[in-house]
Design a protein around this motif. Structure first.
Motif, PDB file in Angstrom:
ATOM      1  N   ALA A 113     -90.518  40.821  70.084  1.00 17.68           N
ATOM      2  CA  ALA A 113     -90.165  42.237  70.031  1.00 17.68           C
ATOM      3  C   ALA A 113     -89.023  42.535  71.007  1.00 17.68           C
ATOM      4  N   LEU A 114     -89.090  41.972  72.209  1.00 12.65           N
ATOM      5  CA  LEU A 114     -87.985  42.153  73.169  1.00 12.65           C
ATOM      6  C   LEU A 114     -86.695  41.536  72.644  1.00 12.65           C
ATOM      7  N   GLN A 115     -86.816  40.393  71.973  1.00  9.55           N
ATOM      8  CA  GLN A 115     -85.636  39.786  71.361  1.00  9.55           C
ATOM      9  C   GLN A 115     -85.022  40.714  70.317  1.00  9.55           C
ATOM     10  N   GLY A 116     -85.875  41.427  69.571  1.00  9.30           N
ATOM     11  CA  GLY A 116     -85.379  42.349  68.560  1.00  9.30           C
ATOM     12  C   GLY A 116     -84.488  43.428  69.148  1.00  9.30           C
ATOM     13  N   ILE A 117     -84.845  43.934  70.324  1.00 10.88           N
ATOM     14  CA  ILE A 117     -84.025  44.958  70.988  1.00 10.88           C
ATOM     15  C   ILE A 117     -82.670  44.377  71.364  1.00 10.88           C
ATOM     16  N   ALA A 118     -82.664  43.167  71.933  1.00  8.90           N
ATOM     17  CA  ALA A 118     -81.414  42.539  72.353  1.00  8.90           C
ATOM     18  C   ALA A 118     -80.509  42.236  71.160  1.00  8.90           C
ATOM     19  N   VAL A 119     -81.081  41.703  70.083  1.00 11.95           N
ATOM     20  CA  VAL A 119     -80.288  41.341  68.910  1.00 11.95           C
ATOM     21  C   VAL A 119     -79.709  42.588  68.235  1.00 11.95           C
ATOM     22  N   THR A 120     -80.525  43.630  68.097  1.00 13.85           N
ATOM     23  CA  THR A 120     -80.043  44.861  67.467  1.00 13.85           C
ATOM     24  C   THR A 120     -78.931  45.502  68.282  1.00 13.85           C
TER      25      THR A 120
END
Length: 425
Positions: A113-120
């Motif tokens: 989920a934290l990766q999702g914030i960074a990628v977006t």
């Protein structure tokens, strides 16, 4: 090297770092499934099936992306996009450093989920800045090049992840991702100019009623289900055990089946982007989306195709595979060709409308929000279909979403904008 070129290359490398981290995790997904062995779990009296937990491996990522879109896009339009990009790249460095501590499905879903914030955040800011810096006559071409950098990273990340995992396990892979993301942060800091544009208010509201954005949204909403299902389940189909409906290939074979789509997409996008700049956007969206759906429907037939063609079950470097391997690789490559027509045209359309109406980051934010329901729900649907129906049903449903999406797009396009709109946008 002139100043704009340095800025473009810094943004291309940021796209490279984003793609490298994202694709590495996609390639490692079947191995996390095998290692973490998700099982039915009861939380507060509610039983969550193993299939839904597998779906959450991806949906946790995409749900976080959905939550991040509006605040990140608004911040990019209201403040300095360069600063926002530096912040999200810094978050990425920290997130990838956390992955080696994963020891359960819960911790994996949380860090994803934290990766999702960074990628977006990285994707929104890099594409917004590319679209803003580029002239309208070269916009799709520059976006195509940025996407090509992203796909190049996906190829390196996918192949590297499969090879390194078999040799060393998970740890060293994330050290490499941290280093690449850190270099992207430094290049952005060193070469990208401060963004002086400022958009006050809430540009999402006006852009949400833009006629062209509304028209393409009818396609994009459905297409998100298709791409999320197909891209997520190609490596799962290739890598999970035969008992689960997969082909049980090793890491390198899974990586090739996954990254070949990125390779063909990477090679084609700068060229198809130039074509879109010259001949319009709508035709490329329609043709690419329709072709993607038809190819997706053929994926479950790869074992039958391989057997009918009497293809080898063992290949040098990849070892013991099955006759389905080469057809799967070929179809995955064709998926990349099909999507290379759709993607730069779609992105350039949103950049065109955002630049004209004010709020290019918000325009890309709307583009992301339209995608999010499919990207959140589709993995849950795919996990359920995989366990409760069949592996093949995932690809049938994915292909059907693409075909209904292009049909809706064409009907609305003709009804709202005239019979020639497909060739005039």
């Amino acid at each position: 090297m002139n100043e704009d070129r340095r800025q473009f290359w810094a943004l291309y490398f940021a796209r490279f770092a984003e793609g490298f981290g994202f694709m590495t995790l996609v390639t490692l997904l079947p191995f996390y499934i095998n290692v973490l062995q998700p099982t039915d779990t009861t939380i507060l009296g509610v039983t969550i099936s193993a299939g839904l937990i597998v779906g959450l491996y991806t949906s946790g990522f995409t749900l976080a992306q959905t939550v991040a879109v509006v605040p990140v896009a608004w911040s990019g339009d209201r403040f300095d996009k360069r600063t926002v990009l530096l912040v999200v790249l810094g978050i990425g460095v920290g997130v990838y450093a956390l992955f080696p501590i994963v020891d359960s499905s819960g911790s994996f879903i949380g860090i994803r989920a934290l990766q999702g914030i960074a990628v977006t955040g990285s994707g929104l800011m890099t594409l917004s800045l590319v679209g803003q810096i580029a002239d309208v006559g070269t916009r799709a071409n520059h976006i195509g090049k940025a996407n090509a950098a992203n796909f190049a990273a996906s190829i390196v990340g996918g192949l590297g992840a499969g090879t390194l995992y078999e040799a060393f396990g998970f740890g060293p892979i994330f050290t490499i991702i941290v280093c690449i993301t850190l270099v992207a942060w430094l290049s952005t800091f060193g070469y990208l100019e401060t963004d002086e544009t400022r958009v006050h208010g809430f540009p999402f509201a006006g852009l949400a009623l833009n006629r062209r954005i509304l028209t393409i949204s009818a396609f994009r909403f459905q297409y998100a289900f298709s791409v999320t299902l197909v891209r997520t389940w190609i490596p799962i189909f290739a890598g999970v055990a035969a008992a689960e409906g997969g082909l049980a290939y090793g890491g390198l074979a899974v990586a090739l089946a996954t990254v070949i789509e990125k390779f063909t997409n990477m090679c084609c996008q700068p060229f198809t982007g130039r074509l879109s700049d010259s001949y319009g956007r709508a035709l490329f969206v329609f043709a690419g989306g329709g072709a993607y759906g038809l190819i997706a429907l053929a994926v479950p037939f790869t074992p039958a195709i391989g057997a009918a063609l009497d293809l080898p079950a063992e290949i040098v470097l990849f070892g013991q595979v099955s006759p389905a391997f080469l057809p799967l690789v070929a179809l995955s490559g064709l998926l990349g060709v099909a999507d290379s027509f759709r993607e730069p045209a779609s992105m350039a359309l949103f950049a065109d409308e955002g630049t004209e109406d004010g709020g290019v980051a918000s325009s890309f934010g709307i583009r992301e929000l339209i995608w999010r329901p499919g990207s959140v729900v589709a993995p849950l649907l795919g996990g359920w279909l995989m366990y409760e129906v069949s592996m093949a049903s995932v690809f049938y449903v994915g292909g059907a979403f693409a075909l209904t999406g292009v049909t809706a797009f064409l009907l609305i396009l003709v009804h709202t904008h005239g019979r020639q709109a497909l060739f005039e946008w």
